[in-house]
Design a protein around this motif. Structure first.
Motif: not given
Length: 570
Positions: A181-186, A227-231, A294-301
């Motif tokens: 999601p860190d790649v696809w969402v942005p 939702v999955l990402y936040l879980s 978001s490419f930078y501010l959304m880490p993978a996990g």
């Protein structure tokens, strides 16, 4: 009622104990086979299912330096090996069944997650809602008249948006699960922002319908992806209230959009263009910037956060989430789903009642909300007044959103919390049905404001579906199916108010009253459905000896919510 995974075996048998000592705070430190096992924290009890018996209960306070590590299946040698994270799980190197931490440490980590992860997730949702709902502000600036569109054309545009949104849900989830999601969402955000700002050049019915379809297709899957990402970061107790704050950004977007719309729409005439064209252009550019950021501010996990969390914090993040739900290590965050996994998840009949609720729960309030700005214009309010008069319903809705989320977690009653929407809407819809041409515009405004300020229970139901899935594989698909049901419901209610029923929509409101009444029955039925499943499993589980339970935990082929030691939330 809350979800529970029962332990197959006590964490400690006295005959296996070499020594037991008690520290100054009363916690026991046990040495088993010369291995010192650190003490666990006192279990945090979840509230019961009856709200009325809990009103006078006081919240248990904890000392910040007390152990926060909760008992789990990892405390038993047998179930530890059953649930031990596999090598391919991206956070395996931080898993430690002997890890212990204090409440002070955990609270600090959760606050940091809220700041680093949760706030930006809300910002992204803010951007999404701005791009999908600014058509409401455009409607107050003669949008339909400028493009030569009718009410039915507007309905068709909304229908195409919902249908494409629905179609994209599952494919988007599959892509997100494969590449992360860190790649696809942005990527999604950049694509839909480009479409949104291109509405500046709309020329008529064809271009309007094409843009609505493409916008929905690019935005589809964003919500279950998040939702999955936040879980990955939150426990099942923490997620519902975070979902409420996540959707609160939706209301903030509506308020900000109302003020922005009131200002930007005054640009009508600049360059010979309508104000709504500048609205799409400027807000689309704003969300495009959010997408690139978001490419930078959304880490993978939890262990892939670009140095935001130190090693100790990563250990706490990983182990507290896995102790809460050990199935979260089932899959790598960049591992795709097979066709069989998707089919098995879709055939999980235990989640069908929640899917049914997703389909119908918004129908009683959806049409009045979609037609709010058009209704206010029909009452004689001008463009600026119309945009500003939408704000009270947004404020009421935001307050009710937080109330229902708090109610759900405080009383652990998903059905009671989510049914509030139907109970809220029913008498107001009856009032709207009685209106006639002589009804005061301010009376109509007051009632329609309360209807559109409904308690938004969608976040609770999203978290509810996630909770009752009880596996990453099922959770990924169930989130998509649930949201597909929600979008299918939106397609239906987008066509309940028709041109020949305007402006009071009596026939449409009569239909909404019937749906709200049906929904109340459906919610009650869902309560007893999950209560029965839990009762049936309790009966089997409690009839077994301890050895039989241990053998089941060690050898069962049941997975996710099929396990007999799993209990459903309701």
């Amino acid at each position: 009622m809350s979800t529970t995974l029962l332990s197959g075996k006590p964490a400690l048998k006295h005959e296996e104990t070499d020594s037991i000592s008690t520290d100054e705070k009363g916690s026991s430190t046990v040495s088993v086979s010369d291995v010192k096992i650190p003490p666990l924290g006192a279990p945090v009890e979840e509230a019961g299912s009856n709200p009325f018996t809990q009103i006078f209960q006081k919240k248990t306070k904890v000392e910040l330096d007390a152990i926060a590590t909760q008992p789990s299946v990892f405390d038993d040698p047998v179930s530890l090996e059953v649930y031990r994270p596999p090598p391919q799980y991206e956070n395996t190197h931080r898993f430690d069944p002997l890890a212990r931490w204090t409440w002070g440490e955990e609270n600090s980590v959760v606050r940091k997650i809220d700041i680093r992860i949760m706030i930006w997730a809300a910002v992204m949702f803010f951007a999404m809602d701005m791009d999908r709902s600014n058509i409401s502000q455009a409607n107050s600036d003669n949008f339909l008249k400028d493009l030569g569109l009718t009410t039915n054309d507007f309905n068709l545009g909304n229908t195409l948006f919902r249908v494409s949104f629905l179609i994209a849900e599952l494919p988007s989830q599959l892509i997100s699960k494969r590449i992360g999601p860190d790649v696809w969402v942005p990527c999604q955000m950049v694509l839909w922002s480009a479409i949104s700002l291109s509405q500046f050049w709309l020329s008529g019915r064809k271009s309007f319908l094409a843009c609505r379809f493409l916008l929905g297709f690019m935005q589809g899957g964003f919500i279950p992806d998040i939702v999955l990402y936040l879980s990955y970061f939150y426990t099942k107790r923490e997620l519902p209230i975070r979902m409420a704050y996540f959707w609160l950004s939706n209301y903030v977007a509506d308020i900000v959009s109302a003020f922005l719309g009131a200002g930007i729409l005054k640009m009508r005439g600049v360059g010979g263009r309508a104000g709504w064209r500048y609205l799409f252009l400027l807000e689309g550019c704003l969300t495009l910037l959010v997408g690139f950021a978001s490419f930078y501010l959304m880490p993978a996990g939890p262990t892939q956060t670009r140095g935001w969390f130190n090693e100790r914090e990563q250990v706490i993040m990983v182990n507290r989430v896995l102790r809460d739900d050990p199935t979260k290590s089932d899959m790598h965050n960049r591992e795709g789903l097979s066709i069989k996994m998707i089919w098995d998840s879709a055939c999980d009949w235990r989640l069908w009642p929640i899917y049914a609720l997703g389909l119908v729960h918004m129908m009683p309030v959806g049409p009045p909300q979609v037609y709010l700005t058009l209704s206010l214009r029909n009452l004689g309010f001008n463009t600026t007044e119309t945009n500003l008069l939408t704000i009270p319903s947004v404020v009421i809705g935001a307050a009710m959103l937080l109330f229902t989320a708090y109610f759900s977690e405080k009383f652990q009653s998903r059905v009671a919390a989510t049914m509030i929407l139907q109970v809220w809407a029913l008498p107001l819809l009856v009032a709207m049905y009685t209106f006639n041409a002589q009804t005061s515009q301010w009376v109509y405004f007051a009632v329609v404001t309360l209807v559109t300020g409904f308690p938004y229970v969608h976040p609770i139901q999203v978290a509810w579906a996630s909770r009752n899935s009880y596996s990453v594989k099922t959770r990924t698909v169930s989130a998509s199916i649930y949201n597909m049901c929600v979008q299918a419901g939106a397609v239906i209610y987008a066509n309940i108010y028709r041109k020949d029923d305007a402006p009071l929509y009596k026939r449409g409101n009569k239909t909404l009253i019937a749906i709200a009444s049906m929904n109340i029955v459906l919610y009650i039925g869902t309560h007893f459905f999950y209560k029965y499943l839990n009762h049936r499993r309790d009966k089997v589980w409690n009839s077994w000896t301890q050895d039989e339970r241990e053998k089941y935990v060690e050898n069962t082929t049941d997975v996710g919510n099929q396990r007999l030691d799993f209990r459903f939330a309701y």
